[in-house]
Design a protein around this motif. Structure first.
Motif, PDB file in Angstrom:
ATOM      1  N   MET A 257       0.790  -0.920   0.060  1.00 54.74           N
ATOM      2  CA  MET A 257       0.059  -0.062   0.054  1.00 54.74           C
ATOM      3  C   MET A 257       0.981   1.269   0.140  1.00 54.74           C
ATOM      4  O   MET A 257       0.565   2.351  -0.654  1.00 54.74           O
ATOM      5  N   MET A 258       2.095   1.221   0.643  1.00 56.30           N
ATOM      6  CA  MET A 258       2.731   2.354   0.675  1.00 56.30           C
ATOM      7  C   MET A 258       3.342   2.809  -0.957  1.00 56.30           C
ATOM      8  O   MET A 258       3.846   1.802  -1.541  1.00 56.30           O
ATOM      9  N   SER A 259       3.369   3.827  -1.244  1.00 53.91           N
ATOM     10  CA  SER A 259       3.914   4.175  -2.580  1.00 53.91           C
ATOM     11  C   SER A 259       5.281   4.662  -2.642  1.00 53.91           C
ATOM     12  O   SER A 259       5.596   5.316  -3.574  1.00 53.91           O
ATOM     13  N   GLY A 260       5.888   4.715  -1.512  1.00 53.93           N
ATOM     14  CA  GLY A 260       7.248   5.250  -1.519  1.00 53.93           C
ATOM     15  C   GLY A 260       7.301   6.561  -0.818  1.00 53.93           C
ATOM     16  O   GLY A 260       8.205   7.088  -0.073  1.00 53.93           O
ATOM     17  N   LYS A 261       6.541   7.315  -0.685  1.00 57.69           N
ATOM     18  CA  LYS A 261       6.270   8.643   0.006  1.00 57.69           C
ATOM     19  C   LYS A 261       5.367   8.228   1.361  1.00 57.69           C
ATOM     20  O   LYS A 261       4.606   7.732   1.163  1.00 57.69           O
TER      21      LYS A 261
ATOM     22  N   GLN B  26       1.390  -0.366  17.956  1.00 59.39           N
ATOM     23  CA  GLN B  26       0.137   0.854  17.757  1.00 59.39           C
ATOM     24  C   GLN B  26       0.054   1.165  16.340  1.00 59.39           C
ATOM     25  O   GLN B  26      -1.188   1.058  15.852  1.00 59.39           O
ATOM     26  N   ARG B  27       1.060   1.164  15.292  1.00 62.10           N
ATOM     27  CA  ARG B  27       0.906   1.528  14.136  1.00 62.10           C
ATOM     28  C   ARG B  27       0.335   0.698  13.167  1.00 62.10           C
ATOM     29  O   ARG B  27      -0.670   0.896  12.574  1.00 62.10           O
ATOM     30  N   GLU B  28       0.598  -0.920  13.467  1.00 62.77           N
ATOM     31  CA  GLU B  28      -0.093  -1.696  12.613  1.00 62.77           C
ATOM     32  C   GLU B  28      -1.463  -1.660  13.202  1.00 62.77           C
ATOM     33  O   GLU B  28      -2.538  -1.947  12.075  1.00 62.77           O
ATOM     34  N   PHE B  29      -2.126  -1.671  14.024  1.00 66.07           N
ATOM     35  CA  PHE B  29      -3.262  -1.666  14.779  1.00 66.07           C
ATOM     36  C   PHE B  29      -4.027  -0.267  14.043  1.00 66.07           C
ATOM     37  O   PHE B  29      -5.209  -0.523  13.466  1.00 66.07           O
ATOM     38  N   VAL B  30      -3.337   0.933  14.298  1.00 62.87           N
ATOM     39  CA  VAL B  30      -4.217   1.888  13.755  1.00 62.87           C
ATOM     40  C   VAL B  30      -4.316   1.846  12.279  1.00 62.87           C
ATOM     41  O   VAL B  30      -5.550   2.238  11.832  1.00 62.87           O
ATOM     42  N   LEU B  31      -3.228   1.657  11.486  1.00 64.50           N
ATOM     43  CA  LEU B  31      -3.211   1.244  10.121  1.00 64.50           C
ATOM     44  C   LEU B  31      -4.442   0.250   9.768  1.00 64.50           C
ATOM     45  O   LEU B  31      -5.111   0.683   8.730  1.00 64.50           O
TER      46      LEU B  31
ATOM     47  N   ALA C 106     -11.765   0.733   7.612  1.00 62.68           N
ATOM     48  CA  ALA C 106     -12.926   1.930   7.350  1.00 62.68           C
ATOM     49  C   ALA C 106     -12.854   2.469   6.077  1.00 62.68           C
ATOM     50  O   ALA C 106     -13.944   2.419   5.537  1.00 62.68           O
ATOM     51  N   LEU C 107     -11.701   2.676   5.505  1.00 60.31           N
ATOM     52  CA  LEU C 107     -11.773   3.174   4.144  1.00 60.31           C
ATOM     53  C   LEU C 107     -12.171   2.067   3.023  1.00 60.31           C
ATOM     54  O   LEU C 107     -13.217   2.632   1.991  1.00 60.31           O
ATOM     55  N   LYS C 108     -12.219   0.745   3.144  1.00 59.43           N
ATOM     56  CA  LYS C 108     -12.620  -0.204   2.158  1.00 59.43           C
ATOM     57  C   LYS C 108     -14.197  -0.037   2.218  1.00 59.43           C
ATOM     58  O   LYS C 108     -14.739  -0.176   1.403  1.00 59.43           O
ATOM     59  N   GLU C 109     -14.639  -0.145   3.674  1.00 57.12           N
ATOM     60  CA  GLU C 109     -16.093  -0.204   3.885  1.00 57.12           C
ATOM     61  C   GLU C 109     -16.688   1.213   3.279  1.00 57.12           C
ATOM     62  O   GLU C 109     -17.802   1.155   2.673  1.00 57.12           O
ATOM     63  N   ALA C 110     -16.030   2.227   3.401  1.00 60.15           N
ATOM     64  CA  ALA C 110     -16.576   3.528   3.088  1.00 60.15           C
ATOM     65  C   ALA C 110     -16.357   3.655   1.332  1.00 60.15           C
ATOM     66  O   ALA C 110     -17.454   4.312   0.867  1.00 60.15           O
ATOM     67  N   GLU C 111     -15.861   3.011   0.841  1.00 65.95           N
ATOM     68  CA  GLU C 111     -15.194   2.965  -0.519  1.00 65.95           C
ATOM     69  C   GLU C 111     -16.129   1.974  -1.366  1.00 65.95           C
ATOM     70  O   GLU C 111     -16.390   2.100  -2.627  1.00 65.95           O
ATOM     71  N   ARG C 112     -16.698   1.069  -0.667  1.00 69.94           N
ATOM     72  CA  ARG C 112     -17.498   0.091  -1.142  1.00 69.94           C
ATOM     73  C   ARG C 112     -18.644   0.603  -1.703  1.00 69.94           C
ATOM     74  O   ARG C 112     -19.556   1.360  -0.928  1.00 69.94           O
TER      75      ARG C 112
END
Length: 89
Positions: free
Chosen positions: A1-5, A38-43, A49-55
């Motif tokens: 998912m990371m694009s380098g930036k 924490q980072r893994e959990f929040v991401l 949430a984004l997948k659900e919102a974009e469905r």
């Protein structure tokens, strides 16, 4: 998912929520035998949430040319009157 930036997303939460998150991370670490950060959990929560919102909703899907539920891809939609057998005299 990371694009380098990468960008930083920072926010403050209250102490009670922070403690609940820490307790959850500890339980998951015990359950899986792998430290959940924490980072893994929040991401993962943000991704879900984004997948659900974009469905697409059912209404949006209908507008996008998705066939009606009871009609096969090659079957024309028939009015109900034509689907009924003729009445006997």
């Amino acid at each position: 998912m990371m694009s380098g930036k990468s960008r930083t997303l920072a926010f403050q939460i209250d102490e009670d929520l922070f403690q609940r998150i820490k307790a959850h991370l500890e339980r998951e670490t015990q359950r899986t035998g792998r430290k959940l950060t924490q980072r893994e959990f929040v991401l993962s929560l943000i991704e879900e949430a984004l997948k659900e919102a974009e469905r697409p909703t059912a209404e949006e899907a209908g507008q996008a040319g998705v066939p009606e539920a009871n009609v096969g891809p090659c079957e024309p939609s028939k009015p109900e009157e034509e689907a009924l057998p003729p009445e006997k005299p």
